[in-house]
Design a protein around this motif. Structure first.
Motif, mmCIF file in Angstrom:
data_model
loop_
_atom_site.group_PDB
_atom_site.id
_atom_site.type_symbol
_atom_site.label_atom_id
_atom_site.label_comp_id
_atom_site.label_asym_id
_atom_site.label_seq_id
_atom_site.Cartn_x
_atom_site.Cartn_y
_atom_site.Cartn_z
ATOM 1 N N ARG A 17 -11.266 -24.009 12.968
ATOM 2 C CA ARG A 17 -11.950 -23.574 14.231
ATOM 3 C C ARG A 17 -11.821 -24.135 15.506
ATOM 4 N NH1 ARG A 17 -17.866 -22.667 11.229
ATOM 5 N NH2 ARG A 17 -17.284 -21.100 9.728
ATOM 6 N N GLY A 18 -11.374 -25.500 15.275
ATOM 7 C CA GLY A 18 -11.139 -26.394 16.312
ATOM 8 C C GLY A 18 -9.984 -26.075 17.022
ATOM 9 N N GLY A 19 -8.839 -25.248 16.445
ATOM 10 C CA GLY A 19 -7.655 -24.938 16.688
ATOM 11 C C GLY A 19 -6.602 -26.415 16.757
ATOM 12 N N GLY A 20 -6.097 -26.682 17.920
ATOM 13 C CA GLY A 20 -5.160 -27.530 18.102
ATOM 14 C C GLY A 20 -5.816 -29.182 18.289
ATOM 15 N N VAL A 21 -6.942 -29.059 18.392
ATOM 16 C CA VAL A 21 -7.761 -30.266 18.497
ATOM 17 C C VAL A 21 -7.995 -30.979 17.024
ATOM 18 C CG1 VAL A 21 -10.037 -31.564 18.937
ATOM 19 C CG2 VAL A 21 -9.061 -29.700 20.442
ATOM 20 N N GLU A 22 -7.724 -30.045 15.937
ATOM 21 C CA GLU A 22 -8.016 -30.483 14.758
ATOM 22 C C GLU A 22 -6.675 -31.312 14.225
ATOM 23 O OE1 GLU A 22 -9.465 -28.250 11.491
ATOM 24 O OE2 GLU A 22 -10.622 -27.097 12.713
ATOM 25 N N LEU A 23 -5.606 -30.816 14.787
ATOM 26 C CA LEU A 23 -4.259 -31.255 14.505
ATOM 27 C C LEU A 23 -3.951 -32.585 15.130
ATOM 28 C CD1 LEU A 23 -1.741 -30.945 12.758
ATOM 29 C CD2 LEU A 23 -0.671 -29.684 14.744
ATOM 30 N N THR A 24 -4.594 -32.570 16.440
ATOM 31 C CA THR A 24 -4.479 -33.979 17.358
ATOM 32 C C THR A 24 -5.133 -35.052 16.777
ATOM 33 O OG1 THR A 24 -4.204 -32.424 19.555
ATOM 34 C CG2 THR A 24 -4.990 -34.667 19.727
ATOM 35 N N PRO A 50 -7.779 -35.508 6.706
ATOM 36 C CA PRO A 50 -6.810 -35.468 5.733
ATOM 37 C C PRO A 50 -6.593 -36.983 5.114
ATOM 38 C CG PRO A 50 -6.282 -35.826 8.230
ATOM 39 C CD PRO A 50 -7.656 -35.369 7.869
ATOM 40 N N GLY A 51 -5.712 -36.849 3.983
ATOM 41 C CA GLY A 51 -5.363 -37.818 3.102
ATOM 42 C C GLY A 51 -5.024 -39.249 3.831
ATOM 43 N N ASP A 52 -4.088 -39.276 4.662
ATOM 44 C CA ASP A 52 -3.625 -40.396 5.552
ATOM 45 C C ASP A 52 -4.676 -40.600 6.466
ATOM 46 O OD1 ASP A 52 -3.090 -38.075 7.035
ATOM 47 O OD2 ASP A 52 -1.044 -38.622 7.298
ATOM 48 N N GLY A 53 -5.769 -39.943 6.747
ATOM 49 C CA GLY A 53 -6.756 -40.554 7.472
ATOM 50 C C GLY A 53 -7.851 -40.994 6.951
ATOM 51 N N THR A 241 6.397 -4.045 11.473
ATOM 52 C CA THR A 241 6.685 -5.028 12.346
ATOM 53 C C THR A 241 5.997 -6.144 12.175
ATOM 54 O OG1 THR A 241 7.246 -3.367 14.216
ATOM 55 C CG2 THR A 241 6.982 -5.620 14.900
ATOM 56 N N LEU A 242 4.821 -6.124 12.003
ATOM 57 C CA LEU A 242 3.821 -7.275 11.805
ATOM 58 C C LEU A 242 3.519 -7.766 10.243
ATOM 59 C CD1 LEU A 242 1.028 -6.896 14.727
ATOM 60 C CD2 LEU A 242 3.515 -8.263 14.867
ATOM 61 N N GLN A 243 3.540 -8.985 10.095
ATOM 62 C CA GLN A 243 3.166 -9.259 8.725
ATOM 63 C C GLN A 243 2.081 -10.465 9.006
ATOM 64 O OE1 GLN A 243 6.787 -10.915 6.772
ATOM 65 N NE2 GLN A 243 7.852 -9.203 6.980
ATOM 66 N N TRP A 244 0.950 -9.870 8.635
ATOM 67 C CA TRP A 244 -0.207 -11.061 8.758
ATOM 68 C C TRP A 244 -0.333 -12.076 7.543
ATOM 69 C CZ3 TRP A 244 -2.535 -10.381 13.334
ATOM 70 C CH2 TRP A 244 -2.279 -9.156 13.892
ATOM 71 N N ARG A 245 -0.212 -13.169 7.831
ATOM 72 C CA ARG A 245 0.051 -14.023 6.916
ATOM 73 C C ARG A 245 -1.372 -15.145 6.723
ATOM 74 N NH1 ARG A 245 5.248 -15.303 5.686
ATOM 75 N NH2 ARG A 245 6.679 -13.706 5.844
ATOM 76 N N GLY A 246 -2.306 -14.824 7.982
ATOM 77 C CA GLY A 246 -3.682 -15.728 7.856
ATOM 78 C C GLY A 246 -3.227 -17.059 8.260
ATOM 79 N N PHE A 247 -4.489 -17.738 8.187
ATOM 80 C CA PHE A 247 -4.558 -19.239 8.537
ATOM 81 C C PHE A 247 -4.056 -20.062 7.261
ATOM 82 C CE2 PHE A 247 -7.048 -23.162 8.529
ATOM 83 C CZ PHE A 247 -6.315 -23.811 9.597
ATOM 84 N N LEU A 248 -3.368 -20.922 7.497
ATOM 85 C CA LEU A 248 -2.735 -21.637 6.468
ATOM 86 C C LEU A 248 -2.751 -23.289 6.647
ATOM 87 C CD1 LEU A 248 0.421 -20.000 5.236
ATOM 88 C CD2 LEU A 248 -1.770 -19.786 4.393
ATOM 89 N N PRO A 249 -3.129 -24.150 5.617
ATOM 90 C CA PRO A 249 -3.147 -25.587 5.952
ATOM 91 C C PRO A 249 -1.681 -25.823 6.378
ATOM 92 C CG PRO A 249 -4.382 -25.099 4.362
ATOM 93 C CD PRO A 249 -3.722 -23.715 4.678
ATOM 94 N N THR A 250 -1.324 -26.981 6.916
ATOM 95 C CA THR A 250 -0.157 -27.437 7.514
ATOM 96 C C THR A 250 0.932 -27.352 6.398
ATOM 97 O OG1 THR A 250 -0.917 -28.855 9.205
ATOM 98 C CG2 THR A 250 1.319 -29.547 8.430
ATOM 99 N N ALA A 251 0.661 -27.963 5.205
ATOM 100 C CA ALA A 251 1.481 -27.785 3.948
ATOM 101 C C ALA A 251 2.098 -26.609 3.780
ATOM 102 C CB ALA A 251 1.141 -28.546 2.735
#
Length: 358
Positions: A17-24, A50-53, A241-251
């Protein structure tokens, strides 16, 4: 340094839900820990680091998530729901942080309240501004902080910072990524990619139209925030045309994203940075983006992708036809030079350390 990092009040870390802020947040926490700093994170109840945090201490609060100011309209009033998570965050900061020995607080949320508190808070508050101009009240409070002490503000890109009334040249931090989490893929498939929240300001309909022009499928990864909008985009292009893949964790995301011939980046507003642009490049995927906001600074034409004029779907499709000219290894190398976690941590250390000097 001993820093308290305050996360977005939009929802728990790990929810998307936090979008890019979570990755930052993940990047800066891990990078600062690796440099020997002591880090505590304040986030919504149910958050996971995340594990390294994991070496960071986690403070959590319950409460009603804050509505995103991005979706409220430029002239919307600043509001908070009953039992607001945002209010609970900052009540705890003011009540507990001064006695906890923190040197400073680093706010990552794009909310009016922490900016307004900055001149009177009992310990130094710093803000990594996560969006461009979307709301007049937010513009005003950021300008007030800049006039009082602009050293408390940092931005991701020059294009983002240019949205605001600043009194000095801005501090620019870019962003930082765990490059070990992104595998380089040298041989792509006949597939285009698009990553982001599925909402009108992200411009998915343009990417879909360009993919249809190219006769290539478009894999869409991200949280669907607007179901009606997603359905309208689906109906606007030929079936398949569209392939809906959903929200995925980074890995999982990077493992699939790396197989794309190109990533299309089509925001309708001034993106502050463009995390997904860098994530794609880290996998060796060239990016075709609008010359708008942060992505317009990240994409180096001919080296790691191509830029086209905003909202020009035909130009977008034409640029896709040129991506095979890009050396996919050059995309990865650009990220290694400019957007590693180590680079971000060094920049944050310099920014906060210098501002804390008397």
């Amino acid at each position: 340094m001993n820093l308290l990092v305050v996360a977005t009040a939009l929802g728990p870390l790990g929810s998307g839900r936090g979008g890019g802020v979570e990755l930052t947040l993940a990047g800066l926490v891990a990078g600062l820990l690796q440099r020997g700093h002591r880090i505590t994170v304040l986030a919504a109840e149910g958050s996971q680091l995340p594990g390294d945090g994991a070496a960071a201490e986690l403070w959590s609060c319950a409460g009603t998530p804050q509505p995103s100011v991005q979706h409220q309209g430029r002239e919307a009033l600043i509001t908070m729901p009953a039992d607001a998570l945002l209010a609970r965050f900052w009540r705890r900061v003011l009540a507990e942080a001064p006695a906890a020995g923190f040197d400073a607080v680093l706010n990552l949320g794009y909310d009016w309240l922490p900016f307004w508190l900055t001149p009177t808070a009992p310990l130094p508050l710093f803000h990594l501004v996560s969006m461009g101009s979307v709301n007049a009240a937010m513009d005003g409070v950021i300008a007030e902080v800049a006039a009082w002490d602009q050293r408390r503000l940092a931005f991701h890109t020059a294009a983002q910072a240019a949205d605001f009334a600043l009194v000095q040249p801005p501090v620019l931090l870019g962003n930082g990524f765990d490059l070990s989490a992104y595998r380089f893929c040298e041989q792509p498939e006949a597939l285009l990619g698009w990553v982001g929240r599925v909402a009108p300001e992200k411009g998915l309909e343009d990417a879909a139209a360009a993919a249809a022009r190219c006769g290539l499928p478009l894999a869409v990864w991200g949280l669907v925030e607007d179901e009606a909008y997603a359905a309208a985009v689906q109906a606007s292009v030929p079936a398949g045309t569209l392939q809906w893949r959903g929200f995925l964790p980074t890995a999982q995301l990077q493992a699939a994203l790396g197989h794309c011939r190109a990533l299309l980046n089509t925001p309708k507003w001034n993106e502050a940075y463009g995390n997904v642009v860098v994530e794609a490049m880290a996998c060796g995927v060239p990016v075709v983006a609008y010359r708008r906001g942060g992505p317009g600074e990240l994409v180096q034409p001919g080296e790691n992708g191509f830029l086209v004029e905003p909202d020009d779907v035909a130009a977008l499709a034409d640029a896709v036809g040129q991506v095979d000219r890009i050396d996919r290894r050059a995309c990865r190398q650009w990220v290694e030079r400019h957007a590693s976690r180590a680079v971000l941590a060094e920049r944050i250390e310099a920014w906060v350390g210098q501002a804390l000097q008397p």
